[in-house]
Write a protein that holds these residues in place. Structure first.
Motif, PDB file in Angstrom:
ATOM      1  N   LEU A  14      -3.411 -47.565  -2.016  1.00 40.95           N
ATOM      2  CA  LEU A  14      -3.570 -46.957  -0.748  1.00 40.95           C
ATOM      3  C   LEU A  14      -3.023 -45.721  -0.427  1.00 40.95           C
ATOM      4  N   ARG A  15      -3.799 -44.805  -0.053  1.00 40.01           N
ATOM      5  CA  ARG A  15      -3.442 -43.471   0.199  1.00 40.01           C
ATOM      6  C   ARG A  15      -3.580 -43.114   1.668  1.00 40.01           C
ATOM      7  N   LYS A  16      -2.550 -42.557   2.344  1.00 43.11           N
ATOM      8  CA  LYS A  16      -2.624 -42.021   3.637  1.00 43.11           C
ATOM      9  C   LYS A  16      -3.863 -41.268   4.080  1.00 43.11           C
ATOM     10  N   GLN A  17      -4.445 -41.508   5.216  1.00 48.96           N
ATOM     11  CA  GLN A  17      -5.366 -40.700   5.892  1.00 48.96           C
ATOM     12  C   GLN A  17      -4.798 -39.826   6.613  1.00 48.96           C
ATOM     13  N   GLN A  18      -4.450 -38.463   6.342  1.00 51.36           N
ATOM     14  CA  GLN A  18      -3.651 -37.763   7.248  1.00 51.36           C
ATOM     15  C   GLN A  18      -4.384 -36.275   7.402  1.00 51.36           C
ATOM     16  N   THR A  19      -4.432 -36.026   8.587  1.00 51.40           N
ATOM     17  CA  THR A  19      -5.161 -34.648   8.991  1.00 51.40           C
ATOM     18  C   THR A  19      -3.774 -33.586   9.251  1.00 51.40           C
ATOM     19  N   VAL A  20      -3.623 -32.375   8.594  1.00 53.33           N
ATOM     20  CA  VAL A  20      -2.512 -31.419   8.648  1.00 53.33           C
ATOM     21  C   VAL A  20      -2.360 -31.170  10.208  1.00 53.33           C
ATOM     22  N   GLY A  21      -1.151 -31.125  10.555  1.00 50.35           N
ATOM     23  CA  GLY A  21      -1.020 -30.803  12.182  1.00 50.35           C
ATOM     24  C   GLY A  21      -1.010 -31.883  13.071  1.00 50.35           C
ATOM     25  N   GLN A  22      -1.658 -33.155  12.533  1.00 54.51           N
ATOM     26  CA  GLN A  22      -1.851 -34.370  13.506  1.00 54.51           C
ATOM     27  C   GLN A  22      -0.875 -35.475  12.887  1.00 54.51           C
ATOM     28  N   GLU A  23      -0.394 -36.195  13.942  1.00 55.20           N
ATOM     29  CA  GLU A  23       0.378 -37.254  13.721  1.00 55.20           C
ATOM     30  C   GLU A  23      -0.321 -38.625  12.911  1.00 55.20           C
ATOM     31  N   TRP A  24       0.198 -39.050  11.874  1.00 57.03           N
ATOM     32  CA  TRP A  24      -0.257 -40.163  11.225  1.00 57.03           C
ATOM     33  C   TRP A  24      -0.380 -41.290  12.078  1.00 57.03           C
ATOM     34  N   LYS A  25      -1.529 -42.092  11.935  1.00 53.52           N
ATOM     35  CA  LYS A  25      -1.769 -43.296  12.957  1.00 53.52           C
ATOM     36  C   LYS A  25      -1.736 -44.732  11.890  1.00 53.52           C
ATOM     37  N   GLY A  26      -1.395 -44.314  10.806  1.00 46.29           N
ATOM     38  CA  GLY A  26      -1.253 -45.683   9.999  1.00 46.29           C
ATOM     39  C   GLY A  26      -2.542 -46.084   9.392  1.00 46.29           C
ATOM     40  N   GLU A  27      -3.466 -44.779   8.933  1.00 47.87           N
ATOM     41  CA  GLU A  27      -4.616 -45.186   8.405  1.00 47.87           C
ATOM     42  C   GLU A  27      -4.732 -45.221   7.046  1.00 47.87           C
ATOM     43  N   TRP A  28      -5.428 -45.913   6.168  1.00 44.75           N
ATOM     44  CA  TRP A  28      -5.067 -45.654   4.639  1.00 44.75           C
ATOM     45  C   TRP A  28      -6.665 -45.567   3.983  1.00 44.75           C
ATOM     46  N   ASP A  29      -6.909 -44.990   2.911  1.00 43.66           N
ATOM     47  CA  ASP A  29      -8.065 -45.170   2.079  1.00 43.66           C
ATOM     48  C   ASP A  29      -7.541 -46.124   0.996  1.00 43.66           C
ATOM     49  N   VAL A  30      -8.436 -47.006   0.829  1.00 43.33           N
ATOM     50  CA  VAL A  30      -8.291 -47.927  -0.208  1.00 43.33           C
ATOM     51  C   VAL A  30      -9.216 -47.549  -1.443  1.00 43.33           C
ATOM     52  N   LYS A  31      -8.622 -47.852  -2.876  1.00 40.89           N
ATOM     53  CA  LYS A  31      -9.304 -47.432  -4.165  1.00 40.89           C
ATOM     54  C   LYS A  31      -8.750 -48.449  -4.943  1.00 40.89           C
ATOM     55  N   ASP A  32      -9.871 -48.946  -5.760  1.00 49.63           N
ATOM     56  CA  ASP A  32      -9.696 -49.867  -6.904  1.00 49.63           C
ATOM     57  C   ASP A  32      -8.900 -49.142  -7.962  1.00 49.63           C
ATOM     58  N   LEU A  33      -7.830 -49.825  -8.618  1.00 48.87           N
ATOM     59  CA  LEU A  33      -7.321 -49.238  -9.671  1.00 48.87           C
ATOM     60  C   LEU A  33      -7.782 -50.023 -11.170  1.00 48.87           C
ATOM     61  N   VAL A  34      -7.625 -51.350 -10.959  1.00 51.11           N
ATOM     62  CA  VAL A  34      -8.007 -52.144 -12.243  1.00 51.11           C
ATOM     63  C   VAL A  34      -8.698 -53.617 -11.433  1.00 51.11           C
ATOM     64  N   VAL A  35      -9.554 -53.885 -12.178  1.00 50.94           N
ATOM     65  CA  VAL A  35     -10.380 -55.034 -11.579  1.00 50.94           C
ATOM     66  C   VAL A  35     -10.873 -56.157 -12.561  1.00 50.94           C
ATOM     67  N   ASP A  36     -10.200 -57.431 -12.584  1.00 45.22           N
ATOM     68  CA  ASP A  36     -10.374 -58.343 -13.720  1.00 45.22           C
ATOM     69  C   ASP A  36     -10.956 -59.554 -13.169  1.00 45.22           C
ATOM     70  N   ASN A  37     -12.256 -59.813 -12.602  1.00 45.17           N
ATOM     71  CA  ASN A  37     -12.590 -60.789 -11.823  1.00 45.17           C
ATOM     72  C   ASN A  37     -12.579 -61.934 -12.782  1.00 45.17           C
ATOM     73  N   GLU A  38     -12.577 -62.021 -13.900  1.00 46.60           N
ATOM     74  CA  GLU A  38     -12.478 -62.952 -14.975  1.00 46.60           C
ATOM     75  C   GLU A  38     -11.095 -63.618 -15.375  1.00 46.60           C
ATOM     76  N   GLY A  39      -9.876 -62.862 -15.061  1.00 52.23           N
ATOM     77  CA  GLY A  39      -8.814 -63.100 -15.256  1.00 52.23           C
ATOM     78  C   GLY A  39      -8.367 -63.253 -16.657  1.00 52.23           C
ATOM     79  N   LEU A  40      -8.991 -62.521 -17.496  1.00 51.30           N
ATOM     80  CA  LEU A  40      -8.783 -62.290 -19.032  1.00 51.30           C
ATOM     81  C   LEU A  40      -7.677 -61.644 -19.139  1.00 51.30           C
ATOM     82  N   ARG A  41      -7.082 -60.819 -18.607  1.00 52.05           N
ATOM     83  CA  ARG A  41      -5.946 -60.078 -18.843  1.00 52.05           C
ATOM     84  C   ARG A  41      -4.885 -60.111 -17.721  1.00 52.05           C
ATOM     85  N   PHE A  42      -5.253 -60.232 -16.382  1.00 54.28           N
ATOM     86  CA  PHE A  42      -4.378 -60.291 -15.345  1.00 54.28           C
ATOM     87  C   PHE A  42      -4.181 -61.594 -14.491  1.00 54.28           C
ATOM     88  N   GLY A  43      -4.500 -62.602 -15.264  1.00 47.75           N
ATOM     89  CA  GLY A  43      -4.646 -63.817 -14.616  1.00 47.75           C
ATOM     90  C   GLY A  43      -3.233 -64.082 -13.721  1.00 47.75           C
TER      91      GLY A  43
END
Length: 355
Positions: A296-325
């Motif tokens: 999660l990375r902050k959505q922030q505009t220079v000069g404006q107060e942050w309102k608690g909004e985030w951008d969400v990005k997948d880092l690793v996905v293991d739907n089968e649970g073979l590595r990170f069960g």
């Protein structure tokens, strides 16, 4: 690319060049000593996992769950933990019977020992999951359920009931009661506490952001697992724990623990299927459970107060649970495109690179 260390673990906190993890041989294990390890960014090498031990005794066995680190100085400035004499505090959720508590240890980074255990006990600490300290004697703690056991607890889980809460504990303002007991070096105190946020679906992982500026703002981040979301609060007062809710960020999976990284981002790990996770919990060696970690990375505009909004990005996905069960936690190591991922019921902390 992934690599795995040789130790089982349940919770992990990364601070500067250090990572701290709770270790156990299985879910629900009662440990007679603190199953805690720390290791640096090269944790796949032999000798980098060091067990921290407390040689005193307790009135009851430790049954550890959540973990948080508090340091008077910034751990991100530590260069060599083996020679650093800095002292930190480790806050641990301890599920004693019949009531759960928060236990704080002191740890000198140049040693492998834990000292001065202080246990904070209060009726509002009902079903604690994790903790975020704002001072040596003040912290926020999540209650992931209202019911400790029984049918009510199952209703909470399957109904995604908003019965979780956040409690603020102020150990500096003790009630007019002396410490309840001292046993084998352990001190038990009865602090002041109050509910500062409620109506949260399984309040679980918690972390925050404290500003060093006099006019700076402080923030608290709380995962709502069965709500598939994270709540962002502004901390209005570090002595009373008063909060102001800013936002709810939908992450679309069962988000377990949340870590704040040195670059200001958050990392969250959790489960992609509730049904599969429940099967995995009953048969961890036979059934796999899908997992993922996001940033999660902050959505922030220079000069404006942050309102608690985030951008969400997948880092690793293991739907089968073979590595990170059963993955429950992820943290950046400080190296470019590299994170650690830990979870339940399997031996290892995974290091993922090339993200």
């Amino acid at each position: 690319m992934t690599e795995r260390t040789r130790e089982p673990q349940r919770h992990l906190r990364s601070r500067g060049p250090l990572a701290f993890a709770l270790l156990a041989t299985g879910y629900g294990t009662l440990s007679p000593s603190t199953p805690l390890s720390h290791f640096d960014a090269h944790c796949q090498k032999s000798g980098d996992v060091v067990e921290l031990d407390y040689t005193g005794s307790y009135s009851k066995p430790l049954h550890l769950h959540g973990l948080a680190v508090w340091a008077p100085s910034d751990p991100d400035t530590i260069e060599d933990a083996a020679t650093d004499n800095s002292t930190i505090h480790l806050f641990l959720i301890n599920h004693q019977d019949p009531s759960s508590v928060v236990t704080r240890f002191t740890h000198s980074l140049a040693t492998t020992t834990l000292t001065n255990p202080t246990t904070f006990a209060h009726p509002l600490i009902r079903t604690p999951n994790n903790v975020f300290p704002v001072a040596a004697d003040r912290f926020f703690v999540t209650n992931d359920h209202w019911y400790r056991w029984g049918v009510g607890r199952k209703i909470e889980d399957f109904g995604a009931m908003e019965w979780g809460s956040v409690v603020f504990v102020n150990g500096e303002q003790q009630k007019d009661v002396p410490p309840r007991r001292q046993h084998g070096g352990e001190t038990v105190v009865l602090p002041n506490a109050r509910v500062v946020a409620d109506a949260i679906s399984s309040a679980n992982g918690i972390t925050g952001e404290l500003s060093s500026r006099d006019d700076g703002k402080h923030y608290l981040y709380v995962n709502a697992v069965t709500g598939l979301s994270m709540h962002t609060f502004e901390i209005l007062d570090l002595h009373t724990g008063e909060l102001k809710k800013l936002s709810t960020t939908y992450v679309a999976f069962l988000n377990d623990n949340v870590n704040r990284n040195a670059d200001g981002t958050l990392t969250i790990a959790g489960h992609t299927s509730a049904l599969q996770f429940l099967k995995h919990a009953k048969q961890p060696n036979e059934v796999r459970s899908g997992a993922k970690a996001v940033e999660l990375r902050k959505q922030q505009t220079v000069g404006q107060e942050w309102k608690g909004e985030w951008d969400v990005k997948d880092l690793v996905v293991d739907n089968e649970g073979l590595r990170f069960g059963g993955a429950t936690v992820a943290a950046k190591t400080g190296k470019k495109d590299e994170i650690l991922v830990g979870g339940l019921w399997y031996e290892g902390v995974w290091k993922c690179t090339g993200l």
